[in-house]
Write a protein that holds these residues in place. Structure first.
Motif, short mmCIF file in Angstrom:
data_model
loop_
_atom_site.label_atom_id
_atom_site.label_comp_id
_atom_site.label_asym_id
_atom_site.label_seq_id
_atom_site.Cartn_x
_atom_site.Cartn_y
_atom_site.Cartn_z
N UNK A 273 1.02 -1.07 0.18
CA UNK A 273 -0.18 -0.14 -0.03
C UNK A 273 0.72 0.91 -0.29
N UNK A 274 2.08 1.14 -0.20
CA UNK A 274 3.29 1.96 0.34
C UNK A 274 3.79 2.54 -1.08
N UNK A 275 3.61 1.60 -2.10
CA UNK A 275 4.32 1.46 -2.92
C UNK A 275 3.49 3.06 -3.70
N UNK A 276 4.81 3.60 -4.19
CA UNK A 276 3.89 4.40 -5.89
C UNK A 276 2.65 4.18 -6.54
N UNK A 277 1.95 5.24 -6.67
CA UNK A 277 0.92 4.53 -7.67
C UNK A 277 0.48 5.85 -8.42
N UNK A 278 0.27 5.26 -9.82
CA UNK A 278 -0.85 6.26 -10.56
C UNK A 278 -1.55 5.72 -10.92
N UNK A 279 -2.76 6.56 -10.92
CA UNK A 279 -4.59 5.52 -11.81
C UNK A 279 -4.73 6.18 -13.05
N UNK A 302 -5.00 15.95 -4.97
CA UNK A 302 -4.30 15.93 -3.25
C UNK A 302 -3.09 15.51 -2.57
N UNK A 303 -3.34 13.81 -2.56
CA UNK A 303 -2.58 13.44 -2.06
C UNK A 303 -1.18 12.26 -2.55
N UNK A 304 -1.28 13.15 -3.35
CA UNK A 304 -0.09 13.49 -4.30
C UNK A 304 -0.39 11.64 -6.01
N UNK A 305 -1.17 11.46 -5.60
CA UNK A 305 -1.41 10.63 -6.87
C UNK A 305 -1.76 10.95 -7.80
N UNK A 306 -1.38 10.86 -9.87
CA UNK A 306 -1.80 11.39 -10.36
C UNK A 306 -2.80 10.58 -11.04
#
Length: 426
Positions: A273-279, A302-306
């Motif tokens: 769950x702490x891995x960098x993510x993108x949607x 706003x949470x830093x997930x593009x």
């Protein structure tokens, strides 16, 4: 069929027996001992085969045993060493001890081949036991047994990027568009029944490996819907791409889907769950996607997930997404996850109930003999710290120290275990 976890039995080969033999030549009626040593038993070796991506070959064959070494022969002839048993597996295979589940070996990274079980040493022929006071030794050493072990092979794919998302959101279509992978695609839930790997090439001459993980469902972390079998394949990934159906045509809420997937990842392994993510908001070529896309951006950016608006069907926004993921990977310096060894072969409990004989000879030497002692000396490296600690543990657990003390051993007295001699000190 995709198979990513199997249980098999492996066993190294037994060493060949040394033999009792004496020279029989003309004019030499009382020839000396010339019994040859036995050959070494075969090792069990695991080797990465790049052409494999499944453990299906292990479904029907469960036992893998290396051959035994040949016995020695007269005229000091050494028995033939046995061939090794080489077991080929896909890269990323983890080998665990079956009962405890502890990791013995992780075939990832630079490790491509490894001897897991050493074959038994060949026994010594009677030529080794001749002394000035025993010129006609009528005994030889038996070959040492191999080591047997039930293990679990578990495949954790090695990929830079993992595609996650609920069933039927377009992950397989996305992978087929961006890579050389050709997954089967159909319009029904739980379409993909096995992970697919694809190599993605960006416009900057770089490439990375993407794994399409089969559609997850709620409760996947508990094993529901083959959850464990699929979730393990993203444990090595560096970046996660959440693919969601932004059209909402099937009644799904994209924001809710991303949150549920993240919850499944956290419950299975908090590190995931702490891995960098993108949607990747898929199907945005449909007019119904506009409102859902807005909600996704308001919630997660706003949470830093593009959030990238894409269409796997038309290619819209795909290039921008891939370039961004490539930049993310460039900024991640950590090496792929490699699982540390937790179980050592020396930890295998002995099931041997053979008698260990302990006696004091005429020269005051305390002699310790028996098959368990021979076997222990055969696969224990006494020059290593762990090997010596195992030797001490063996002496205590087998009651050898207690029995020596009962026989009156004192500090400085000599103890002999076959070819090993040492002075006794508490």
């Amino acid at each position: 069929m995709f198979v990513d976890q199997v249980k098999i039995y492996i066993e190294s080969g037994r060493g060949g027996d040394g033999i009792v033999s004496f020279r029989r030549e003309k004019y030499v009626p009382n020839g000396g001992p010339d019994g040859g040593d036995g050959g070494r038993g075969g090792d069990v070796i695991f080797k990465v085969e790049d052409g494999l991506n499944t453990l299906i070959d292990f479904r029907h064959k469960k036992h893998y045993k290396a051959r035994s070494g040949s016995p020695g022969e007269g005229s000091n002839r050494h028995g033939k060493d046995a061939d090794d048993m080489i077991i080929e597996v896909p890269q990323g295979t983890i080998i665990r001890e079956a009962e405890s589940g502890k990791v013995i070996l992780d075939l990832a990274g630079d490790v491509k081949e490894k001897v897991l079980l050493k074959g038994g040493k060949g026994g010594k022929g009677n030529q080794h036991y001749a002394t000035p006071t025993m010129q006609i030794p009528r005994f030889a050493q038996s070959g040492q047994d191999g080591i047997g072990l039930w293990v679990i092979l578990e495949l954790k794919m090695i990929a830079d990027v993992g595609l996650v998302g609920f069933p039927n959101v377009g992950k397989s279509t996305f992978l087929s568009v961006v890579s050389n992978a050709r997954p089967k695609i159909a319009n029904y839930h739980f379409t993909t029944l096995q992970p697919n790997l694809g190599v993605v090439k960006t416009g900057y001459g770089k490439s990375f490996v993407v794994a399409d993980i089969p559609g997850l469902i709620e409760g996947a972390h508990t094993g529901i819907g083959l959850g464990h079998e699929f979730l393990r394949h993203i444990e090595r990934t560096k970046v996660l791409i959440h693919v969601v159906d932004a059209s909402g045509l099937e009644g799904r809420e994209p924001v809710d889907d991303v949150m549920k997937i993240n919850l499944e990842l956290e419950n299975f392994n908090k590190i995931l769950s702490s891995r960098p993510q993108v949607i990747a908001a898929n199907k945005t070529d449909l007019i119904e996607a506009e409102e859902h896309l807005k909600l996704l951006k308001e919630k997660f950016e706003p949470e830093g997930i593009n959030v990238f608006a894409i269409s796997a069907a038309t290619g819209k926004g795909v290039k921008e997404l891939l370039n961004y993921v490539g930049e993310m990977l460039d900024n991640i310096k950590e090496e792929p996850t490699v699982f540390e060894q937790e179980y050592y072969i020396e930890d295998i409990p002995s099931s041997d109930n053979s008698v260990i004989e302990i006696a004091k000879d005429d020269n005051g030497v305390f002699v310790v003999e028996g098959e368990p002692v021979e076997r222990m000396l055969g696969f224990t490296n006494l020059e290593s710290e762990k090997g010596f600690a195992f030797f001490q543990k063996f002496m205590r657990e087998k009651g050898i120290i207690e029995r020596l003390e009962e026989l009156g051993i004192e500090e400085g007295d000599t103890v002999r275990l076959y070819n090993l001699e040492f002075d006794y000190y508490k």
